[in-house]
Design a protein around this motif. Sequence first.
Motif, PDB file in Angstrom:
ATOM      1  N   SER A 258       1.375  -1.511 -11.862  1.00  0.00           N
ATOM      2  CA  SER A 258       0.452  -1.830 -10.584  1.00  0.00           C
ATOM      3  C   SER A 258       1.399  -2.162  -9.360  1.00  0.00           C
ATOM      4  CB  SER A 258       0.018  -3.148 -11.178  1.00  0.00           C
ATOM      5  OG  SER A 258      -0.896  -4.062 -10.409  1.00  0.00           O
ATOM      6  N   ALA A 259       0.827  -1.489  -8.481  1.00  0.00           N
ATOM      7  CA  ALA A 259       1.554  -2.245  -6.930  1.00  0.00           C
ATOM      8  C   ALA A 259       0.674  -4.274  -6.946  1.00  0.00           C
ATOM      9  CB  ALA A 259       0.927  -1.491  -5.781  1.00  0.00           C
ATOM     10  N   SER A 260       2.431  -4.177  -7.392  1.00  0.00           N
ATOM     11  CA  SER A 260       2.211  -5.906  -7.607  1.00  0.00           C
ATOM     12  C   SER A 260       1.692  -6.794  -6.140  1.00  0.00           C
ATOM     13  CB  SER A 260       3.260  -6.714  -8.266  1.00  0.00           C
ATOM     14  OG  SER A 260       3.073  -8.139  -8.354  1.00  0.00           O
ATOM     15  N   GLY A 261       0.972  -8.082  -6.082  1.00  0.00           N
ATOM     16  CA  GLY A 261       0.497  -8.415  -5.239  1.00  0.00           C
ATOM     17  C   GLY A 261       2.119  -9.775  -4.628  1.00  0.00           C
ATOM     18  N   HIS A 262       2.894  -9.817  -5.823  1.00  0.00           N
ATOM     19  CA  HIS A 262       4.145 -10.223  -5.695  1.00  0.00           C
ATOM     20  C   HIS A 262       5.536  -9.970  -5.612  1.00  0.00           C
ATOM     21  CE1 HIS A 262       1.588 -13.377  -7.161  1.00  0.00           C
ATOM     22  NE2 HIS A 262       1.365 -12.692  -8.781  1.00  0.00           N
ATOM     23  N   GLY A 263       5.303  -8.071  -4.464  1.00  0.00           N
ATOM     24  CA  GLY A 263       6.322  -7.182  -4.361  1.00  0.00           C
ATOM     25  C   GLY A 263       6.545  -6.803  -5.447  1.00  0.00           C
ATOM     26  N   GLY A 264       7.008  -5.455  -5.478  1.00  0.00           N
ATOM     27  CA  GLY A 264       7.373  -4.183  -6.561  1.00  0.00           C
ATOM     28  C   GLY A 264       5.929  -4.304  -7.533  1.00  0.00           C
ATOM     29  N   MET A 265       6.644  -3.781  -8.690  1.00  0.00           N
ATOM     30  CA  MET A 265       5.773  -3.201  -9.604  1.00  0.00           C
ATOM     31  C   MET A 265       5.626  -4.058 -10.510  1.00  0.00           C
ATOM     32  SD  MET A 265       5.797   0.716 -10.901  1.00  0.00           S
ATOM     33  CE  MET A 265       7.081   0.860 -11.650  1.00  0.00           C
TER      34      MET A 265
ATOM     35  N   ILE B 161       9.031  -5.039 -12.425  1.00  0.00           N
ATOM     36  CA  ILE B 161      10.118  -4.326 -11.128  1.00  0.00           C
ATOM     37  C   ILE B 161      10.408  -4.086  -9.883  1.00  0.00           C
ATOM     38  CG2 ILE B 161      11.191  -1.793 -11.237  1.00  0.00           C
ATOM     39  CD1 ILE B 161      10.529  -2.421 -14.366  1.00  0.00           C
ATOM     40  N   ASP B 162      11.880  -4.744  -9.520  1.00  0.00           N
ATOM     41  CA  ASP B 162      11.489  -4.966  -8.248  1.00  0.00           C
ATOM     42  C   ASP B 162      12.038  -3.531  -7.154  1.00  0.00           C
ATOM     43  OD1 ASP B 162      13.049  -7.840  -8.856  1.00  0.00           O
ATOM     44  OD2 ASP B 162      15.167  -7.849  -8.801  1.00  0.00           O
ATOM     45  N   GLU B 163      11.407  -3.849  -6.109  1.00  0.00           N
ATOM     46  CA  GLU B 163      11.418  -3.463  -5.290  1.00  0.00           C
ATOM     47  C   GLU B 163      12.987  -2.500  -5.350  1.00  0.00           C
ATOM     48  OE1 GLU B 163      10.628  -6.030  -2.613  1.00  0.00           O
ATOM     49  OE2 GLU B 163       8.441  -5.872  -2.498  1.00  0.00           O
ATOM     50  N   ASP B 164      13.616  -2.976  -4.735  1.00  0.00           N
ATOM     51  CA  ASP B 164      15.195  -2.549  -5.219  1.00  0.00           C
ATOM     52  C   ASP B 164      15.445  -0.934  -6.235  1.00  0.00           C
ATOM     53  OD1 ASP B 164      15.827  -3.728  -2.797  1.00  0.00           O
ATOM     54  OD2 ASP B 164      17.068  -5.004  -4.108  1.00  0.00           O
TER      55      ASP B 164
ATOM     56  N   GLN C 143       0.901  -1.019   0.055  1.00  0.00           N
ATOM     57  CA  GLN C 143      -0.243  -0.228  -0.339  1.00  0.00           C
ATOM     58  C   GLN C 143       0.816   1.560  -0.477  1.00  0.00           C
ATOM     59  OE1 GLN C 143      -3.042   0.348   2.787  1.00  0.00           O
ATOM     60  NE2 GLN C 143      -3.728  -2.495   2.186  1.00  0.00           N
ATOM     61  N   VAL C 144       2.238   1.130   0.717  1.00  0.00           N
ATOM     62  CA  VAL C 144       2.986   2.068   0.813  1.00  0.00           C
ATOM     63  C   VAL C 144       2.990   2.460  -1.071  1.00  0.00           C
ATOM     64  CG1 VAL C 144       5.624   3.238   0.892  1.00  0.00           C
ATOM     65  CG2 VAL C 144       3.606   1.893   2.674  1.00  0.00           C
ATOM     66  N   LEU C 145       3.428   1.146  -1.591  1.00  0.00           N
ATOM     67  CA  LEU C 145       3.751   2.000  -3.101  1.00  0.00           C
ATOM     68  C   LEU C 145       3.002   1.684  -3.659  1.00  0.00           C
ATOM     69  CD1 LEU C 145       6.157   1.810  -5.697  1.00  0.00           C
ATOM     70  CD2 LEU C 145       5.187  -1.074  -5.697  1.00  0.00           C
TER      71      LEU C 145
END
Length: 110
Positions: free
Chosen positions: A41-48, A82-85, A5-7
């Motif tokens: 999309s803010a992915s449900g698998h983390g990242g984008m 796209i990874d969070e990093d 949710q922050v992303l």
Amino acid sequence: MAYDQVLADRIRGLLIGTADFTEKKMFGGLAFLIGGNMAVSASGHGGMLLRADPAASDELCANPGVERAVMRGREMDGWLRIDEDAIDSEDDLRRWVWVGVDYAGSLPPK
């Protein structure tokens, strides 16, 4: 896994005021659409999850933390993870969000 949710808030902050911008839950995350076409999309698998020009997939995947999304067991040109990093900084996030917005905006509205 629920989407970050922050992303989602960070992405939303970049898109406020963009023409034809809407949000919709899809692909297990929160998608941001331009003219009815998914941009990011803010992915449900983390990242984008990012939608981009399929012809640019190789070039975009050369960036650290970027790879083709796998859907139904297949790597998909034009759909990137796209990874969070890779989106830690606001400049990096803005860059990737606008790749998606520019592509979605080039498509016919739905």
